[in-house]
Scaffold this active site. Sequence first.
Site, PDB file in Angstrom:
ATOM      1  N   GLY A  22      -8.508  33.736  42.822  1.00  0.00           N
ATOM      2  CA  GLY A  22      -8.472  32.709  41.771  1.00  0.00           C
ATOM      3  C   GLY A  22      -7.155  32.691  41.016  1.00  0.00           C
ATOM      4  N   GLY A 163     -19.651  48.755  30.111  1.00  0.00           N
ATOM      5  CA  GLY A 163     -19.812  48.695  31.570  1.00  0.00           C
ATOM      6  C   GLY A 163     -18.515  48.784  32.337  1.00  0.00           C
ATOM      7  CE1 TYR A 167     -10.974  44.614  36.405  1.00  0.00           C
ATOM      8  CE2 TYR A 167     -10.852  44.475  34.010  1.00  0.00           C
ATOM      9  CZ  TYR A 167     -10.586  43.933  35.261  1.00  0.00           C
ATOM     10  OH  TYR A 167      -9.941  42.727  35.349  1.00  0.00           O
TER      11      TYR A 167
END
Length: 261
Positions: A22, A163, A167
């Site tokens: 993207g 969560g 990352y």
Amino acid sequence: MTDKNTIVKNGKVALITGGTGGIGSAICERLYKAGFTLVANYRDFDKAMKWREEAKKWRDDQLKMGIDVKIVEGDISDYESAKRMIREIEEEVGVIQVLVNNAGITRDTPLHKMAPEQWFEVMNTNLNSIFICSRLVIEGMMAKGWGRIVSISSVNGQKGQFGQTNYATAKAGMVGFSKSLALETAKKGITVNTVSPGYIGTAMVMAIREDIRNKIIDQVPMGRLGDPQEIAAAVAYLVSDDASYITGSDISVNGGLYMSR
Ligand code: CAA
């Protein structure tokens, strides 16, 4: 439709990792229009033909829009695979003078449920890859006396996210890496910077559960997701000659979600 005749080629090769995704597609389009010779990397995840076919289709779609991008397969989290890929690019296209470390994945889950592979996959693809690719192109850039490295970090590397211990760690690590490499290359005509996107309207963000995603969008002062073109514009600026005095910096493009210094 881009009129190819209006694009003045600058003779410099740009490699965009994860270039068929993207944000990657928008960066390819923007840099192509700025005159760079574009190479987009993709990963053949499971050695099935599916990824190759998808990448070829992506390339054909770009061509229909007047964007001529070479595609190369390679696993940028694997030193030998990346080395083979970069050698192939340098032999067939030329020395890479712009590297955009854009490839990234999520494996979101709270730490108490996180499996080791969810940690290591994110570290390898999002962080170890920027060492691997930067290491493999830096000597070519030094020899040319001109180079640009831009790594796509994240607002969540700045503020943390539920969560995303994996990352957020990888994305914050990119910033320390880039500032250190910026110091090492400041006198060699090479700039090293990061762009930190907020929540952009890509498949990665659309994969978040809808109710959670809507709550996140409610927190964005601009009240909307970003557009990939808004990230590509920041990258295009950083690789341009207009940004020749910017190194070791980060540009946040997040609709006001987090205002770091
Ligand atoms: N802060 C505090 N508590 C939270 C919370 C938050 N932000 N989010 C969830 N919780 C709480 C919930 O209220 C719930 O509490 P109870 O058990 O008491 O009800 C508990 O934590 C479990 O929450 P979930 O039901 O959401 O847990 P889950 O295991 O089903 O899902 C998750 C976990 C997949 C991480 C999910 O929370 C999620 O998708 N979060 C969003 C993660 C995110 O933003 N990812 C960004 C992806 S895009 C990207 O990364 C691009 C970029 O750079 C921005």
